[in-house]
Each structure stands twice: as C-alpha cells, then as structure tokens.
Design a protein around this motif. Sequence first.
Motif, PDB file in Angstrom:
ATOM      1  N   ALA A 143       0.813  -1.219   0.000  1.00  0.00           N
ATOM      2  CA  ALA A 143       0.000   0.000   0.000  1.00  0.00           C
ATOM      3  C   ALA A 143       0.843   1.266   0.000  1.00  0.00           C
ATOM      4  O   ALA A 143       0.345   2.352  -0.289  1.00  0.00           O
ATOM      5  CB  ALA A 143      -0.929   0.006   1.215  1.00  0.00           C
ATOM      6  N   ASP A 144       2.120   1.139   0.311  1.00  0.00           N
ATOM      7  CA  ASP A 144       2.988   2.313   0.398  1.00  0.00           C
ATOM      8  C   ASP A 144       3.735   2.597  -0.899  1.00  0.00           C
ATOM      9  O   ASP A 144       4.192   3.712  -1.124  1.00  0.00           O
ATOM     10  CB  ASP A 144       3.994   2.136   1.527  1.00  0.00           C
ATOM     11  N   THR A 145       3.890   1.572  -1.750  1.00  0.00           N
ATOM     12  CA  THR A 145       4.679   1.732  -2.976  1.00  0.00           C
ATOM     13  C   THR A 145       3.935   1.325  -4.239  1.00  0.00           C
ATOM     14  O   THR A 145       4.426   1.552  -5.332  1.00  0.00           O
ATOM     15  CB  THR A 145       5.960   0.887  -2.899  1.00  0.00           C
ATOM     16  N   ALA A 146       2.756   0.679  -4.115  1.00  0.00           N
ATOM     17  CA  ALA A 146       1.964   0.162  -5.233  1.00  0.00           C
ATOM     18  C   ALA A 146       2.618  -1.034  -5.911  1.00  0.00           C
ATOM     19  O   ALA A 146       2.206  -1.444  -6.988  1.00  0.00           O
ATOM     20  CB  ALA A 146       1.677   1.251  -6.274  1.00  0.00           C
ATOM     21  N   GLN A 147       3.616  -1.634  -5.286  1.00  0.00           N
ATOM     22  CA  GLN A 147       4.275  -2.801  -5.855  1.00  0.00           C
ATOM     23  C   GLN A 147       3.461  -4.064  -5.596  1.00  0.00           C
ATOM     24  O   GLN A 147       3.006  -4.302  -4.475  1.00  0.00           O
ATOM     25  CB  GLN A 147       5.673  -2.978  -5.259  1.00  0.00           C
ATOM     26  N   VAL A 148       3.285  -4.860  -6.645  1.00  0.00           N
ATOM     27  CA  VAL A 148       2.682  -6.177  -6.481  1.00  0.00           C
ATOM     28  C   VAL A 148       3.783  -7.096  -5.943  1.00  0.00           C
ATOM     29  O   VAL A 148       4.738  -7.416  -6.661  1.00  0.00           O
ATOM     30  CB  VAL A 148       2.119  -6.709  -7.808  1.00  0.00           C
ATOM     31  N   VAL A 149       3.653  -7.497  -4.687  1.00  0.00           N
ATOM     32  CA  VAL A 149       4.728  -8.242  -4.045  1.00  0.00           C
ATOM     33  C   VAL A 149       4.491  -9.748  -4.078  1.00  0.00           C
ATOM     34  O   VAL A 149       5.414 -10.531  -3.826  1.00  0.00           O
ATOM     35  CB  VAL A 149       4.929  -7.774  -2.587  1.00  0.00           C
ATOM     36  N   ALA A 150       3.277 -10.179  -4.376  1.00  0.00           N
ATOM     37  CA  ALA A 150       3.004 -11.613  -4.453  1.00  0.00           C
ATOM     38  C   ALA A 150       1.802 -11.839  -5.347  1.00  0.00           C
ATOM     39  O   ALA A 150       0.878 -11.014  -5.402  1.00  0.00           O
ATOM     40  CB  ALA A 150       2.759 -12.207  -3.067  1.00  0.00           C
ATOM     41  N   ALA A 151       1.809 -12.964  -6.051  1.00  0.00           N
ATOM     42  CA  ALA A 151       0.701 -13.356  -6.916  1.00  0.00           C
ATOM     43  C   ALA A 151       0.532 -14.866  -6.824  1.00  0.00           C
ATOM     44  O   ALA A 151       1.520 -15.614  -6.860  1.00  0.00           O
ATOM     45  CB  ALA A 151       0.969 -12.931  -8.358  1.00  0.00           C
ATOM     46  N   ALA A 152      -0.700 -15.306  -6.695  1.00  0.00           N
ATOM     47  CA  ALA A 152      -0.933 -16.747  -6.558  1.00  0.00           C
ATOM     48  C   ALA A 152      -2.344 -17.082  -7.017  1.00  0.00           C
ATOM     49  O   ALA A 152      -3.240 -16.222  -7.053  1.00  0.00           O
ATOM     50  CB  ALA A 152      -0.724 -17.198  -5.110  1.00  0.00           C
ATOM     51  N   ARG A 153      -2.536 -18.355  -7.368  1.00  0.00           N
ATOM     52  CA  ARG A 153      -3.860 -18.866  -7.735  1.00  0.00           C
ATOM     53  C   ARG A 153      -4.135 -20.124  -6.922  1.00  0.00           C
ATOM     54  O   ARG A 153      -3.253 -20.967  -6.746  1.00  0.00           O
ATOM     55  CB  ARG A 153      -3.923 -19.184  -9.227  1.00  0.00           C
ATOM     56  N   PHE A 154      -5.373 -20.236  -6.451  1.00  0.00           N
ATOM     57  CA  PHE A 154      -5.767 -21.363  -5.620  1.00  0.00           C
ATOM     58  C   PHE A 154      -7.026 -21.978  -6.225  1.00  0.00           C
ATOM     59  O   PHE A 154      -8.085 -21.331  -6.264  1.00  0.00           O
ATOM     60  CB  PHE A 154      -6.022 -20.912  -4.178  1.00  0.00           C
ATOM     61  N   ASP A 155      -6.899 -23.198  -6.718  1.00  0.00           N
ATOM     62  CA  ASP A 155      -8.037 -23.868  -7.365  1.00  0.00           C
ATOM     63  C   ASP A 155      -8.946 -24.445  -6.293  1.00  0.00           C
ATOM     64  O   ASP A 155      -8.956 -25.651  -6.020  1.00  0.00           O
ATOM     65  CB  ASP A 155      -7.537 -24.958  -8.303  1.00  0.00           C
ATOM     66  N   THR A 156      -9.697 -23.558  -5.674  1.00  0.00           N
ATOM     67  CA  THR A 156     -10.614 -23.972  -4.605  1.00  0.00           C
ATOM     68  C   THR A 156     -11.916 -24.523  -5.158  1.00  0.00           C
ATOM     69  O   THR A 156     -12.841 -24.809  -4.385  1.00  0.00           O
ATOM     70  CB  THR A 156     -10.903 -22.775  -3.681  1.00  0.00           C
ATOM     71  N   HIS A 157     -12.014 -24.684  -6.453  1.00  0.00           N
ATOM     72  CA  HIS A 157     -13.167 -25.361  -7.036  1.00  0.00           C
ATOM     73  C   HIS A 157     -12.937 -26.876  -7.073  1.00  0.00           C
ATOM     74  O   HIS A 157     -13.781 -27.654  -6.623  1.00  0.00           O
ATOM     75  CB  HIS A 157     -13.435 -24.841  -8.447  1.00  0.00           C
ATOM     76  N   LEU A 158     -11.757 -27.282  -7.557  1.00  0.00           N
ATOM     77  CA  LEU A 158     -11.529 -28.694  -7.811  1.00  0.00           C
ATOM     78  C   LEU A 158     -10.740 -29.395  -6.699  1.00  0.00           C
ATOM     79  O   LEU A 158     -10.991 -30.561  -6.397  1.00  0.00           O
ATOM     80  CB  LEU A 158     -10.792 -28.855  -9.138  1.00  0.00           C
ATOM     81  N   LEU A 159      -9.806 -28.682  -6.067  1.00  0.00           N
ATOM     82  CA  LEU A 159      -8.855 -29.328  -5.168  1.00  0.00           C
ATOM     83  C   LEU A 159      -9.115 -28.933  -3.722  1.00  0.00           C
ATOM     84  O   LEU A 159      -9.090 -27.739  -3.368  1.00  0.00           O
ATOM     85  CB  LEU A 159      -7.422 -28.950  -5.549  1.00  0.00           C
ATOM     86  N   ALA A 160      -9.359 -29.924  -2.877  1.00  0.00           N
ATOM     87  CA  ALA A 160      -9.706 -29.666  -1.473  1.00  0.00           C
ATOM     88  C   ALA A 160      -8.555 -29.057  -0.706  1.00  0.00           C
ATOM     89  O   ALA A 160      -8.761 -28.241   0.199  1.00  0.00           O
ATOM     90  CB  ALA A 160     -10.164 -30.970  -0.822  1.00  0.00           C
ATOM     91  N   ASP A 161      -7.307 -29.435  -1.047  1.00  0.00           N
ATOM     92  CA  ASP A 161      -6.155 -28.966  -0.281  1.00  0.00           C
ATOM     93  C   ASP A 161      -5.805 -27.513  -0.565  1.00  0.00           C
ATOM     94  O   ASP A 161      -4.993 -26.929   0.143  1.00  0.00           O
ATOM     95  CB  ASP A 161      -4.951 -29.862  -0.585  1.00  0.00           C
ATOM     96  N   GLU A 162      -6.395 -26.939  -1.584  1.00  0.00           N
ATOM     97  CA  GLU A 162      -6.083 -25.557  -1.949  1.00  0.00           C
ATOM     98  C   GLU A 162      -6.553 -24.558  -0.900  1.00  0.00           C
ATOM     99  O   GLU A 162      -5.967 -23.487  -0.755  1.00  0.00           O
ATOM    100  CB  GLU A 162      -6.689 -25.215  -3.301  1.00  0.00           C
ATOM    101  N   SER A 163      -7.609 -24.894  -0.156  1.00  0.00           N
ATOM    102  CA  SER A 163      -8.062 -23.994   0.914  1.00  0.00           C
ATOM    103  C   SER A 163      -6.999 -23.859   1.989  1.00  0.00           C
ATOM    104  O   SER A 163      -6.739 -22.766   2.510  1.00  0.00           O
ATOM    105  CB  SER A 163      -9.367 -24.519   1.517  1.00  0.00           C
TER     106      SER A 163
END
Length: 1335
Positions: free
Chosen positions: A281-301
Amino acid sequence: MKCLCVYLGGLARPSPRAGLSQPLPPSPGGSSVPGSRCLLLLRAQAGKAPPRAGQGSRTGWNRGSPWAHESESDQGASGGASPVLRHPPPKGFPPGPSPLLGLPPAPCERGGAANSGATGPCPERAQHLTPWRPGHDGSRSVVIGRGETLRLESSATFHTLRIQDGGALVFADQQQPIVLRARYILIQDGGALHIGSPRCPYHSRATISLYGKATEGPEVENYGKKFLGVDRGGTLEVHGRKPRSWTLLDQTLYAGGLLYGSYQSEKRWSSRGLNIRIIDADTAQVVAAARFDTHLLADESRRLREFLATQAPGKVVAAAVGDSAAKSLTLETRLLLKELLHSKHILHLGYRQPWALVGILGGGQFSTTEDRKQYQGTGTTGIAIAGRDFQTYEGISFRVIAFSGWVKGIPHNGFRVQVSKGIILNLVDEVTSWLPGDRIVIASTDYSMHQAEEFNLLPCPECKSNQVKIDGSPLYLHVGEVVDGIDMRAEVGLLTRNILIQGEMEDSCYGQNQCQFFSYDTFGGQIKIQRNFTSVHMAGVELKNMGQQILGSYPVHFHMTGDVDEKGGYESPTYLDNLAIHHCFSRCVAIHGTHGLLVKDTIGYDTLGHCFFLEDGLEQRNTFYHNLGLLTKPGTILPSDRNEATCLAMRSNVYGNYIPIPSTDCMAVSTFWIANPNNNLIENAAAGAQDVGIWYIFHRVPTGQSEGQYPEAQAEFTPLGIFYNNRVHSNFKAGLFIGKGVKTTKASAENPREYLTVDNARFSDNGIGLTLASDGTFPTDEGSSLEVAHSIFVGESNNIGSQGGQNSYWGRGANGEYRTLPRNKTFPIRGFQIYDGPVRLVKCTFRKFTPTVDRYSSAIGFFMKNSWQISPQNNVSQVRMERSVGLKVFFGRSGQWFGDNDNDGDKVSIFHDLDGSVTGYPDTFIGRADNYLLRHPGCLTVPRWNGMICSGKYAQLYIQARRPENLTLSIARATYHSHPLRLQGVNRGVPYQQYQPVVMLEQAYTIHWDGRAPEDVILYPINFNRGDWLHVALCYPKEAVFTIVADIYQRQTGRVHNVKHYLAAPSWPSMLNRTGERLFYFDSALGYLFIVLQAHEARKGHSYCSQRGCERIKIVTHMSSKDSWSCALNPFLENNRRPATQHSMSQRLTVPCSQCGAPQVAITSNPSTKYVRIQIQSVSRADIQNHSKSAFIKINDEIFLFNSRGIFFLVLDACSGAVVSRRHFDTVSAINAASAITDYVQTSLEESSVVLVCSKDGSEMMGSSEMSVFTRLGSAKPIVFHKKGSFAMLGYKGQARPSWIKILNQDANQKAAFLQHYVPLMLREYKCSANSAEF
C-alpha cells in the motif's frame, strides 16, 4: 543515459598552431559516450566563462548574439558580404527589433500608446492598416504591393501569396484564431509579413498552412514548392508568446507513473479458482501473486490460509474468481477471509459466481470494497468490479482494481494497479507558461532515443509552479535525478506555440518522395531566407510537418545570406528564438553560407537527417544557445544522413559499380552537425540521435556553393568557438565526435565514393566512455596533448533502464539485477579508452566497473583491434578508483570482440602512472604482459589485467620502410632476443610502410624483416629527450652497400637542414668509443648494420620532435641479391652475458590519496549547485541474525556506523551540508520511543534540515504504531513500521517539500531498506541566508 560515459569538466588543448588554449574536443577519431544512455556534460571553453547579459569583453562581444565574439581571427574570415543597402521597411514599420544580446525586450501592454525605441507600437495597431477579410479561394494568386498595408482579420486561403514593393501583411491579434493557407508565400523587394513584435508578442492563435503535393504545379526558381520564402529586401517578423522552451525533470518518472510500474493482468480459462494479488500500500508494488483452485482441489483452501498467514498486516489484498472458486472452498477458509478482509459475500459465494474484492489485510471494516454478480447459466453475467484508491509515501494516488465475470460463455478475471488521479511531473524550472492542452515531449534516459514520449497537459489546480499534470501513462523510465554523481535528468520540451507554421500532408507517401524508404508523406513545408533580406526574426513559433527530402528544402533554411548580424550591416542581428520544430522531414535549422546567426531556446524533435546543420564548412560565428534536439532520425539527402539500408540503396552518385560501406561512408546523422570550428555551442542538449549527438566535422575546403571561399585546411588552423555546458546522451554511436571532415571531391576512379561522404570517421562502440586521439598522426603533425580532468566515469549506474523502445539488449548487470546493456551482454565495457595520444587523465573518478561472467568491464582500457600507435606519454595522475571498480585496467584477450588481439597497437599499448594512483607505484608504466620490449626483471605482472607494471624510461621508435612496403618487421631487445615483437605496419595509402614500437631507452635492439630488406629505411627517435639513445642492429645481406645520412626535417616548411653523412667504422667497439662522430658499422659476416640512434636536440612538452624539427637517420641500401637474408645470431651477444637492466620499483603507496578524483561530488547542468552524496543502509532482524549487513549512513566519504538496535537520526543543514544533529532511539526496549521521536522532530530539529533516518531492527515496539510525525519530514501519510522489518528515509524539515524526499519501509520478508541519493544544497526553496557556510 547510462553511466557508460564521461562528464568532461573543463578540458583544454594547447594549440601549437594558434598558440593558445583551445576548448577541448577529442581530436580526429575521438568520441565519447558511444551508444550512451548516460548524460555527457561537456564543459570546455576557451579562456573565460561566457559573460552575463550586458557584459562586454575585450574581444568585442556582438550586441546581437550572446557569446558570439569577433576577434582578430574573425576579421575577413566569414566569407560573408560587406554591408549593403537593403530595401527599407514598409512605411510605418520599424526596421526590426534591436534587442540586447539578441534577446527581445520585455513585452509591453498590447493596445497601448506607441512605444519609444526602435520597435515602435504593436504592429496590428498601426493606424494606416486596412482591415482585410479576403475569404477562401484556392485558385486565387494574391499580390500585396505598391505600398498596400493590410491587417488580416480572418482566416483565408489562396493559391499563392506574394508580398512585395513596399506591401505589408499584419495578422490581427484577436480572440478568433486566424489560419492563412497558401501553396507558397514569397516576401521580397520591400515586402513584409508581421505577426506580433518583440515588444508586443502575438497572444491569439495564428497558423500559416502550406499545402500542395510534390506532383502539383511548377516550381518557383530558387525555392521549389510549398514554401514561405524571404528574398532580397523581404521582412519576416513573427513573434509569438514565448513560454519556457524546455527544462529538466526534477523527480524520476517511472513507467506507469509508479516506482515499480503499473500492473495489469487478465486471464480467461486458465485461472480457475481464487486469484490473489498482494500489493504494498505504500509503494503500489505487487509483491506476491498466486492462484488457488478452490473449485476442484480440497487442499487448496489450506494452502490459501498458509499463504495469507505469511503476508504482513497492512498489505493490500486483491482477489478475483476465475471460472469458479466455491466447490472446494472450505468454511474455515471462508471465515478467515471474512475476518481478515471483512468480506460480506465470501460466505455465500456460489458456483461460477463472479466475485472481486480489494481490501487491507487486517484493516477495519471500511477498508474493503467488493462486488459480485449472480451466475445465470446463460454465459453472460456481467463483470464484478472492486476498486479502491491508495496513496504512496510520495503522495502518488493509485487505484487497485480486481474484476471477475462471464462474457459470451468465457470467464474473465484480472487486476490493475495504476495511477488514479493523473501523473504530476516535478520540473527543475517554473513552467506556469505551459497551459492545459499543450503538448510536451520527455527525452529518453536510456540507450535508445526511441524512448522519448509525448503527452498532453491536463488542468492541474493543485500543481505548484514547477509542476504539470500529464495525460496517459509513460511506457518507459525517465530519470529525474543525479545518479552516481552524474546528472541524468531527462529533458522536457514544450512542443506547442500559439503561432504555428505547418505543411499539410497526405495520408501516405506518393510519387518520387523516396517511398521505398518512407511509408508516410515527407513533402512538408519549408521556410527559406535568401541573401540581402531586410529583417528576419522568429520567436515563439511552432513548426510542424516541415521540410522535404530534397536538397535545400528545410524547416528553416538560411541560404547563402552571409553575415546576418552587425558585421553584415544589420542593426538588429538576426535570430531564431523559442521555436518548436517537430515531426519534420528534413533537418531542423540549416545554416548555409551564413554567419552570426543566433539560434536560441529552440527544440528540434522527431526529424530526419542532421538537425542543427552547418552546410558547406564555411559558416562561422553562429551561436547555438540552450537548444534541445532529440529523436534525430536518418534521412536520405546526404550520405552522412543515411542509415545502412539507404546507404546501400542510393548509389546514383558513386563512381562505377562502387558499393558504399555504410559504417564509414554513411551512418553519421547527428543532432548538431558543426562543419566549422568557429561557432559557439552553449548549454545545448543533444538527447538522442540515430548516430551522434554533436559532431564537429571540418571541411578541408568549403564545399557546395561556398567552394573556394577560404584556403585549404584553414578550418584545421581555426580555434574552436565557445563550447560550454552541453549535454549529450541516448545516441546510438557516440555522444561527441570530432572527425577530420567529409570527402570534398567528386566521385572518380581513384576515389569512387560519393561527394560529401564521411571521411576517416572512427567510432568507438557502445560501452566506451571516452576515446581521444591525437590532433594528427606522425609524421604529418607536430603532436598534440589532450587532457581529461575533473571527470566522473561510471560503468553500470543505478539507472537500470527500460525494456523496449528499440533497446536491443536486456541482461544481468554486475549486481545481478536485470538492466539494459549497451551493445551486447558480452561487449567489454571501458570507461576511458586509451588510443593514440598523448592523452592526460587528471583528477578523475571511476566507479562501478565490475566484470561479470558474461563480459569484461574495466575503468581503463584500450582501443580494440588497434593497428595504430600508442604513445608512452599517455599518462594518468590523481585518479580515484572507488571500491566498486573490480578491474582497473584491461589489455584485452584474444576471443570475441578482441579478435586475435594481435594488431600492432594492441601489442604496444601503454600508459604512464605518474603518481601511482592506479597501480600504487609512482612513476611506473603499465604495458601488455607479453611485450618484451618493455619488460625487465623488476616488472610486476598483473594477470587479471593481462598487463605488467614497469619502471624505467620509454619512448617510441618510428620506422619508415620503402621498396618493398609490405614487410613484417620483427624487433627484439637484446636481453630478450628470443621474444621479438612482430609488427605488420600501417600503410595509409602513402608510398612507404611505417612501424612505431614503444621501446625502453638506453637498450640494444635488433630489427629483422620477413622478406628481402627494404632499400630505404628512415629511423626517427620519437619522444626522445636530448641525450636519449638506442643501439640498433638491422639485418641485411652480406653484400649490402649503405649510404647513411642524418638530418633534421622541419615538417611544416618541408625544409631539411643540419645534414650529416655517416662514415663506416672498423668495428662496433670502435664505433662506440668515438661518440662525437656519425658512424655506422656493418658486420658482413653476421649481416647486421649497427647504428647509434641518439637525440641531440631539446624537445618541449608533448611535441614528437625537437623545436628545430625531427631528427632522423636515412639508410639507403644497395643490394645485388633479390633474395631475403636471415640473421640468426644475436649481434649483442656480449651484452647478453650481462644481467638484464632492472629499474627498481618505487615503494608502494600505503596511504590513500585524499586529493585524488574529481573534486565535485556530482557534475550537473548547473555547476553552481553543490551536492552531498547520501547512502542509508538499514538492517532487519534477519540481517542481524545472519550477520549479512551493517547499519550505516554515509555522507560523501564519511561513514556513520550504528551498532545498537533502534532508529537513528542524522541531520544536515540543507544550506551548508554540515552535520548538525545525531540521535539514537531505542525502539526495542524503550517504552516511550514513539513520543520521544515525535518530540525530537517537532522541537529539536531546525527548519531547513535534511533528515536521514536509518533503522536496525528498530520496530519491535512500534510494529503497530502509526507515526504521523514523519509527515513533518515529507511523508505524504503516517508511517506504520513493520515488525522485524527495516526503514530508511531521506526527509526534509521545512516549509517546502523537495522532490528528492525518499522513503523505504520494508517488511521482514523484503530486502533491507537501502537508499542513496545526491541531495542539492542551497536551493532557493530552503530559504538559506546569504552567509550560509559552504560544506
């Protein structure tokens, strides 16, 4: 503007011809900053600095041209006409402005009474003018003459317009814009065209639009088509509003307007589940990006919960559903998202339901915004969009957007991070004259000129006087600060003026307009001024779509007008002031056979061919003052305008079937093309050309219509005009180049190249900071000495550049981070490249030359694949090699770029370390490790350099050989007879071969040939002082008969004197015993001719030879055998039994040189501004545990180390730079640290203070505290420290908010905070007292 360049801080060259100190350019073959994206600040001047306005000097400063002086050498040198009688101005009009130093007086109030002085009233207010509203008729040819004086009060269209015979046309200054269209306008024989005047600049909008195609209608003699022409007796006075023409960025503009750039991501089918972005929030830098397939895979939660647990509180979370995310999203995870992000919809998120959220991790219930849509099963649900604004510490507002939805059966989701309220530029100067709707250009600060970008200005009521707001978003980085001691601030130019002269263009190229090279129409308008005009002054004018790819058809062209200042009889010297010439098709300003013109505050942008152009080589006393040229692209008119493709394709003017060589015959397009030394360049910027920024290229004889107007070679004897404070960067080949000239003869069988082809040009390649060659080459010159002083060389600066914009090379820098690279990731970078000489390098600083696994990078290097000489008088003293220099010197190695590294010049490379500031050993020479002509047992070999350090006395042996001229020479020192040096020679088209080895004096040498010995040999002792000697044995057949003569050759006069014949001696020892005689000895058994080569005359300074001339020995040999002869034995066998001469090395220096290096901390466009170099290194908890870093603040060379944990303040006086306070706050164990810091900042710190803040694991007790007191030091919002993180700040306490304020607040997962900056002192906004102490 990468630091592969040099800032020249005051270079001068003594001129043996003129007997005075000339401003310094590199001599023929010299270039600087090739392919540089780093600024080259050039400050060379003859004698004094330019006087202030109103001051005079003993050389007679011209009233009409600041800095243009007329000295004795100017008298009769211009080739211009004597003063002539011209047509008087039309009745009721003044003869033209008569401003002081070429600058118009302050404007008067429009509509007032007649002003006193030469300029008279506002022209459209003259009582005798007849109102004129002629309407539009494209078939009507209009003549204004016979004393008619008309005031144009409405737009009009004509076929043609002639103003002559005392006629005058004046534009009315009214609210309604006026557009005048014509195929051409010709002003002659007492005619006049007025738009405003110097005292009453035009305030409304006026346009002159020249229309017509190249295929339409006949040409007008001497003008062509589509022109505004001023002929004999014509007057052109055009004076618009004069806004600030250009300035510099004062704060870096990042791609997208944000420090880490804008961010955009959009996905479709490949992103099922919850897509997350974490943004600082201080620099507008995207510091992390991820995807979680919480539709198909139970362990993603579970994985999503763990991911969120690693993120620091206060980070921005953006989430968007791709396809579907609900099926396997557990209740535990939904509840966590509701708790952490205050989501209202996550508990009920359904199958394929679009959902987007932007919130603050751990923030309050009002910190989150979200949106959802219902999934209908029809394949189109609309887009759920969530967005929220945030602010950086610097005050930049940005918006984070997340979106999710279905469109025509296809899922869409994505994120954007972008500036939300417009981008505000901070500029060096006040720009209140720039208005909303105006268009600006920001120059590239990278290798490629194509990173220049245009923007429109927006209304900005919140802007300060030095700020503007732009539309759109920049694609590239534009530096706005001093980087590594070098002023890399981008130029920002205003392209809009209220008076516009333009060409009307077709949609595409047509006819015979070089359409094979250009897809667009290049047949623009042109302005042409001819000899004996009455008055021409243009100020505050925009020229767009002007110029034609036709010789002589340029945006502004002064054609054979002679002297156009007081020397030519003009009471009001001619000038071009505050023009914006852009998107034009042939040059910017062409000065042809014209002298004394002032071109000031003029921009040339996006043009074809040389921009500011002196044509025939005759032009003198012209002054270019504070002009900006950028995006200078290739054209077709001259060979030097062309690129590789046009060079090879355009062969109609070469002789026979000659195929041009693009790199030497063409490819020289330059922003400033200066064809005569007697012109002035002051405070200009060459900010991007296809080839060269500033090229001094002297015609040996005048060319074109000026042919025969001065003697051959006069340009070479003419002192350089003033050259002061010019900026050069982002040019593909070189920043500054001094070439011998152009080809001044027509194509012929002997030389089939085209007329005006570039002659003897040598370009240093990308990655070379500076190359200087001598003023001439022995034996055709007296020798010269070039000096580089008080300069800074940087290998890889912190300006990492931007991909794109025709930057071809992107790779890892020396620090491991990716950056743009100069030519290729393997290209060997050299700061100062030694070539020819002698060159002196004095009080210069080198930094950041660090080799990588891909490339060599050295502070000092040598011209690669060099077949020419290197002088042992090249010397270095008082240089400073900073710790960031990993390779001080490098002689190259065989392989890529260096070839076999076996040319003559490669082998004899050498320089003299006068004071040991390079090697640590004073009075030593650095040579290549395998050169046994230099080596002795006392030398120290430095394998990394491929070099050695030797003491001793060294000079050059110059050898000429004829009949034959194609032999390889082998020379060996007697003590190292088995290690000869083989030289190929340099045949430059002369009837002899020449070799120039560097030799140790007072030694014995043998010379062999790889074939039959030459019949004529001349030996010159070069750079020998009186009494210096060599013993030389030359190999010849045993039947050889010799005639040997010694003489002194005076090269300037061609006179030979002091001729003495050599007699044969009976033996070598007897010859040595009879030192007062001229003797030789030939040992017919061994086949060696023995000669003692000794200097008998005194030599001064940098001259190759003595003042009486060059001593030499001429050997003419008569040989009956045509066979070659081998002399196998060492004739100095007796000497060989003695140990090799050893010169003991001086004691190694142990104390660093405090006076070495450039005296300036930074070299900038404003020499009077002083800077302090600031470095702040903070450390986090992890750094302390790993013992990887130390916390410190460094001010110039003084380091303040911090050993205790906490927050440290170090305070400087912004006026003097002195340290006035330092304070440590224990934020680990102290309870009231926050209040103590607040009290210290508010009560203890004085106004006008530079405040440096460093941390060492200093946030344990303040991890959740919001420190609003830092807004008093320039932060746009309160600081929230990160637990176990690090914090660094460069702040200011005072009423102003300087553009240099920087803040870095890193969490525990990020690299430790590190800031560095060059902070200017004594700025006006600091409100310093007049007696503030200097730092």
